[in-house]
Every structure is written in C-alpha cells, then in structure tokens.
Design an enzyme around this catalytic site. Sequence first.
Site: not given
Ligand code: AR6
Length: 185
Positions: A16, A40, A130-132
């Site tokens: 995390d 985020d 970007s991968t979420g």
């Molecule tokens: N620690 C590490 N990785 C994490 C955690 C954590 N606590 N929580 C989630 N991840 P995303 P994006 C991973 O969706 O695709 C937000 O709403 C997750 O499993 O967080 O860049 C922002 O405000 C995935 O592998 O980010 C934007 O609107 C990775 O972090 C949007 O999402 C990224 O997933 C950005 O989307």
Amino acid sequence: MKTKISENTLELVTGDITEQTTEAIVNAANGSLLGGGGVDGAIHRAAGRALLDECKKVRAETLSGEELRAGEAVITKGHDLPAEWVIHTVGPVWTGGSDKEEEKLANCYRNALKLAMENNVKSISFPSISTGVYRFPIEQAAVIALQTVVDFLEEHPFGYAAFILFSDHDYRIYEAAMNRILQEE
Ligand code: AR6
C-alpha cells in the site's frame, strides 16, 4: 525484486503506497487535484484534510486555476503520511493508444523524478499510474513505466525508486517486464 541501476536502486514490491516511508510518494491524481477514488482516494484519506487544502492552493496559485494536464507533476507536503512529500501527476486516460497515451505516461514518471530531484528528494515510491480507473493496459504500462524510470536512473544520481504494486497479479506483470528490460540492457 531489487536491482541496481548505475548507483541507484530500483525495487518492485507489493503493498500500500500510503504506508511507504520513502521521502516522496507519487499520486495518480486527476486534473482537478481534488481527490478521487483508487490510490488518489487512499492517499487523501491517509494524509488528512490538510493535503486537500494544499492541493487547492497549488491549483489556484501554481496552476492559476487550471487543471493539471496529463503527464505533468506538482509537489505538496505529505501531511499525516509517513512520506514527507507527495508528487501528484495525472496519467493519461486510455482511449485506444492514438492520443499519445504512451508518451504522456512516460512523461508522468520522468516529470515526477525531475521534480523529486529539484526538491532534493532521494527516495520515491510510484504506484502503477493509469492502470486502474484510467484503463491503460497494464502489460503495456509496466514496460513504459519501468523503461522510463530505468533510463532516468541510468542518467542521474538519484538514490532509491520503488514501484508499489497493489496486487500479486500486478506485481508479476511488472516483474516480467523488468526481467525483459534488464535482458535487453
Ligand atoms: N497503494 C498502491 N496502489 C494502489 C492503491 C494503494 N493504496 N490503491 C489503488 N492502487 P487508480 P488511475 C492501484 O485507479 O488508473 C482516481 O479516481 C490500483 O490497483 O488509482 O491512474 C483519480 O482521482 C491500480 O493498479 O489510478 C483519477 O480520477 C493503480 O493503483 C483516476 O482514479 C492505479 O489505479 C486515476 O486513474
């Protein structure tokens, strides 16, 4: 998995990002800088209200009220986080690959590292940007993320960089990409 890149260390771990004790952690934010879901949301929850207040200030002052564009980065304090700093960057939303998503994703990592160096930060943790929610295919994103960080570390005396992967599945994809990159070096 831990690798030496010139004088620097690059590590892949599962975990995390809000718990990391590197000097800086990177947030996969959105252009508003006002928080959201995923990593985020987790960072804002752990850092406390003062992070949101500082983000609003950055938005109003540094960005003159504009949104942060994909690939760009800004820095704030970490507030209640163990990390001293948060570097906020905005990854590209995946729309099929024809909107310079690859270049924008590489810019996220490069600009975060540049901003870290400008602030004398010597250790940093990255999420998989970007991968979420933004749906960038992770196999492709992992290669871009790692190659960009490896190239930067080969050219700069930085210190320590880590990727904090949120699942074993994501970790294995990054590990495979890292092994391929190291073979080609
Ligand atoms: N620690 C590490 N990785 C994490 C955690 C954590 N606590 N929580 C989630 N991840 P995303 P994006 C991973 O969706 O695709 C937000 O709403 C997750 O499993 O967080 O860049 C922002 O405000 C995935 O592998 O980010 C934007 O609107 C990775 O972090 C949007 O999402 C990224 O997933 C950005 O989307």
